[in-house]
Design a protein around this motif. Structure first.
Motif, PDB file in Angstrom:
ATOM      1  N   GLU A 198       0.842  -1.191   0.000  1.00 20.53           N
ATOM      2  CA  GLU A 198       0.000   0.000   0.000  1.00 20.53           C
ATOM      3  C   GLU A 198       0.882   1.247   0.000  1.00 20.53           C
ATOM      4  O   GLU A 198       1.860   1.336   0.723  1.00 20.53           O
ATOM      5  CB  GLU A 198      -0.896   0.019   1.246  1.00 20.53           C
ATOM      6  N   GLY A 199       0.511   2.210  -0.807  1.00 21.02           N
ATOM      7  CA  GLY A 199       1.257   3.454  -0.862  1.00 21.02           C
ATOM      8  C   GLY A 199       0.862   4.248  -2.088  1.00 21.02           C
ATOM      9  O   GLY A 199       0.113   3.772  -2.945  1.00 21.02           O
ATOM     10  N   VAL A 200       1.386   5.453  -2.167  1.00 17.99           N
ATOM     11  CA  VAL A 200       1.131   6.338  -3.295  1.00 17.99           C
ATOM     12  C   VAL A 200       2.425   6.493  -4.080  1.00 17.99           C
ATOM     13  O   VAL A 200       3.502   6.669  -3.488  1.00 17.99           O
ATOM     14  CB  VAL A 200       0.633   7.722  -2.817  1.00 17.99           C
ATOM     15  N   VAL A 201       2.327   6.418  -5.385  1.00 12.10           N
ATOM     16  CA  VAL A 201       3.514   6.581  -6.218  1.00 12.10           C
ATOM     17  C   VAL A 201       4.052   8.003  -6.035  1.00 12.10           C
ATOM     18  O   VAL A 201       3.292   8.982  -6.102  1.00 12.10           O
ATOM     19  CB  VAL A 201       3.185   6.308  -7.696  1.00 12.10           C
ATOM     20  N   LEU A 202       5.335   8.117  -5.804  1.00 11.06           N
ATOM     21  CA  LEU A 202       5.945   9.411  -5.520  1.00 11.06           C
ATOM     22  C   LEU A 202       5.681  10.430  -6.624  1.00 11.06           C
ATOM     23  O   LEU A 202       5.468  11.616  -6.347  1.00 11.06           O
ATOM     24  CB  LEU A 202       7.455   9.240  -5.305  1.00 11.06           C
ATOM     25  N   SER A 203       5.676   9.998  -7.873  1.00  6.52           N
ATOM     26  CA  SER A 203       5.430  10.933  -8.968  1.00  6.52           C
ATOM     27  C   SER A 203       4.068  11.612  -8.830  1.00  6.52           C
ATOM     28  O   SER A 203       3.909  12.797  -9.147  1.00  6.52           O
ATOM     29  CB  SER A 203       5.540  10.224 -10.317  1.00  6.52           C
ATOM     30  N   ASP A 204       3.069  10.871  -8.349  1.00  4.26           N
ATOM     31  CA  ASP A 204       1.742  11.456  -8.143  1.00  4.26           C
ATOM     32  C   ASP A 204       1.759  12.480  -7.014  1.00  4.26           C
ATOM     33  O   ASP A 204       1.110  13.529  -7.097  1.00  4.26           O
ATOM     34  CB  ASP A 204       0.716  10.365  -7.830  1.00  4.26           C
ATOM     35  N   ALA A 263       3.386  15.727  -8.116  1.00  8.50           N
ATOM     36  CA  ALA A 263       2.542  16.491  -9.038  1.00  8.50           C
ATOM     37  C   ALA A 263       1.346  17.119  -8.348  1.00  8.50           C
ATOM     38  O   ALA A 263       0.551  17.814  -8.979  1.00  8.50           O
ATOM     39  CB  ALA A 263       2.062  15.583 -10.162  1.00  8.50           C
ATOM     40  N   GLY A 264       1.238  16.903  -7.039  1.00  4.47           N
ATOM     41  CA  GLY A 264       0.032  17.311  -6.326  1.00  4.47           C
ATOM     42  C   GLY A 264       0.064  18.663  -5.660  1.00  4.47           C
ATOM     43  O   GLY A 264      -0.811  18.983  -4.856  1.00  4.47           O
ATOM     44  N   GLY A 265       1.074  19.477  -5.925  1.00  5.73           N
ATOM     45  CA  GLY A 265       1.092  20.826  -5.384  1.00  5.73           C
ATOM     46  C   GLY A 265       1.576  20.933  -3.950  1.00  5.73           C
ATOM     47  O   GLY A 265       0.934  21.547  -3.100  1.00  5.73           O
ATOM     48  N   LEU A 266       2.737  20.333  -3.655  1.00  5.87           N
ATOM     49  CA  LEU A 266       3.315  20.428  -2.311  1.00  5.87           C
ATOM     50  C   LEU A 266       3.911  21.805  -2.069  1.00  5.87           C
ATOM     51  O   LEU A 266       4.441  22.440  -2.986  1.00  5.87           O
ATOM     52  CB  LEU A 266       4.417  19.382  -2.143  1.00  5.87           C
ATOM     53  N   SER A 267       3.862  22.245  -0.823  1.00  8.04           N
ATOM     54  CA  SER A 267       4.617  23.443  -0.456  1.00  8.04           C
ATOM     55  C   SER A 267       6.098  23.110  -0.462  1.00  8.04           C
ATOM     56  O   SER A 267       6.493  21.933  -0.410  1.00  8.04           O
ATOM     57  CB  SER A 267       4.200  23.922   0.936  1.00  8.04           C
ATOM     58  N   SER A 323      15.037  16.823 -12.517  1.00  2.47           N
ATOM     59  CA  SER A 323      14.565  17.520 -11.318  1.00  2.47           C
ATOM     60  C   SER A 323      13.828  18.816 -11.633  1.00  2.47           C
ATOM     61  O   SER A 323      13.160  19.372 -10.746  1.00  2.47           O
ATOM     62  CB  SER A 323      15.742  17.811 -10.390  1.00  2.47           C
ATOM     63  N   ALA A 324      13.903  19.301 -12.856  1.00  2.00           N
ATOM     64  CA  ALA A 324      13.147  20.504 -13.212  1.00  2.00           C
ATOM     65  C   ALA A 324      11.646  20.268 -13.065  1.00  2.00           C
ATOM     66  O   ALA A 324      10.866  21.223 -12.933  1.00  2.00           O
ATOM     67  CB  ALA A 324      13.474  20.931 -14.641  1.00  2.00           C
ATOM     68  N   GLU A 325      11.235  19.012 -13.074  1.00  2.00           N
ATOM     69  CA  GLU A 325       9.821  18.671 -12.936  1.00  2.00           C
ATOM     70  C   GLU A 325       9.374  18.610 -11.480  1.00  2.00           C
ATOM     71  O   GLU A 325       8.183  18.472 -11.216  1.00  2.00           O
ATOM     72  CB  GLU A 325       9.557  17.309 -13.595  1.00  2.00           C
ATOM     73  N   TYR A 326      10.299  18.702 -10.519  1.00  2.00           N
ATOM     74  CA  TYR A 326       9.961  18.543  -9.113  1.00  2.00           C
ATOM     75  C   TYR A 326       9.548  19.876  -8.493  1.00  2.00           C
ATOM     76  O   TYR A 326       9.982  20.949  -8.940  1.00  2.00           O
ATOM     77  CB  TYR A 326      11.143  17.998  -8.325  1.00  2.00           C
TER      78      TYR A 326
END
Length: 306
Positions: free
Chosen positions: A83-89, A92-96, A232-235
């Motif tokens: 169980e877990g969430v894929v890190l890429s998702d 992409a979710g708008g973290l501070s 990392s430009a996508e992070y």
């Protein structure tokens, strides 16, 4: 993958197939989530030698979260569902920036632990016992690998001038790898946000599992850090800085001042290889864009930050 093959796998586990769904996977294999009568499992078909991958996962499991290997066949690996969430998702979710840095640090600490598994030499595994084949120093290989890959890449992916400039750039930086040619630690070699499962806890983040070990080898842990930093430009802001700080907290080898640079030079092997993939390969196109960016910085200092 036929239903009969899945039923055979289920029977070997003492169960029956209730349902299946396709999971996102690598370009070299098919990955299915299979619901059995008593549990859920993940079945991976294709890729490299499943027995070697299972051996790597068993070694890594002593130091970091890795799925249980339930069954290995000549063409498939069956692992426990995590169980877990894929890190890429998550990314992409708008973290501070603060959340991203905290998550990055936890991922960095986990990735660093991959390198706690040591071997007697650098190179690639020859069987499930993880015997390592003798390999020439990476510093002696980078230039020729880049030359070969530039000649093998699809004609429309990189123009001739960029191919020449990239091969020359690899030759310029290759001697730096003499500093880490002797490293003989486990390298995952495909550390990216699609291969990491995470969960948010009340007090931060937890890495639930590091997936897809099929490209693993014995070498320098810095390669995994550079792999994560490649695109990392996508992070979100803060993630990469947090990752590097977490990676350097308790590394498997003493961290040298230029470890980020040395990892980037190692990553030139992967970038060179990725652009040889067929037309339409998304990651290959990303690698080509990265090569054009690095070549564009120019003049022998392209990889190392000024």
């Amino acid at each position: 993958m036929s239903f009969q093959e899945l039923e055979s796998i289920a029977a070997a586990l003492g169960s029956r197939v209730v349902g299946t769904s396709t999971l996102a996977g690598g370009f070299s294999h098919e990955t299915l989530l299979v619901t059995l009568t008593d549990r859920r499992v993940v079945v991976r078909f294709g890729g490299t030698d499943p027995a070697v991958e299972a051996g790597v996962m068993a070694a890594a499991r002593e130091h970091l979260p890795v799925p249980d290997v339930l069954l290995v066949t000549p063409s498939a690996t069956v692992i426990g569902f995590v169980e877990g969430v894929v890190l890429s998702d998550v990314l992409a979710g708008g973290l501070s920036a603060r959340e991203a840095a905290s998550l990055g640090a936890e991922v960095g600490r986990t990735v660093a632990r991959v390198g706690r598994v040591g071997f007697d030499r650098r190179g690639f595994f020859t069987g499930p016992d993880l015997t390592v084949a003798e390999e020439r120093p990476w510093s002696q290989q980078l230039a020729e690998v880049a030359e070969h890959c530039m000649s093998a890449a699809p004609a429309g992916r990189l123009d001739a001038a960029t191919r020449r400039a990239w091969a020359d750039l690899c030759a310029v930086h290759a001697p730096a790898l003499t500093e880490i040619d002797g490293h003989a630690r486990l390298v995952h070699s495909d550390v990216n946000p699609k291969n990491i499962l995470v969960a948010r806890l009340d007090n931060g983040w937890e890495v639930r599992s590091l997936l897809d070990w099929e490209f693993s080898y014995s070498g320098s842990p810095y390669a995994d850090a550079a792999n994560m930093a490649r695109f990392s430009a996508e992070y979100p802001d803060g993630f990469l800085d947090g990752f590097r700080a977490g990676f350097a907290e308790d590394p498997p080898l003493p961290v040298v001042p230029d470890w980020v640079y040395l990892g980037e030079v190692l990553d030139m092997f992967a970038l060179s290889d990725l652009v040889t993939r067929p037309e339409g390969h998304l990651v290959a196109e990303q690698a080509a864009a990265r090569i054009r960016e690095l070549v564009g910085h120019g003049s022998g200092r392209t990889v190392k930050n000024e």
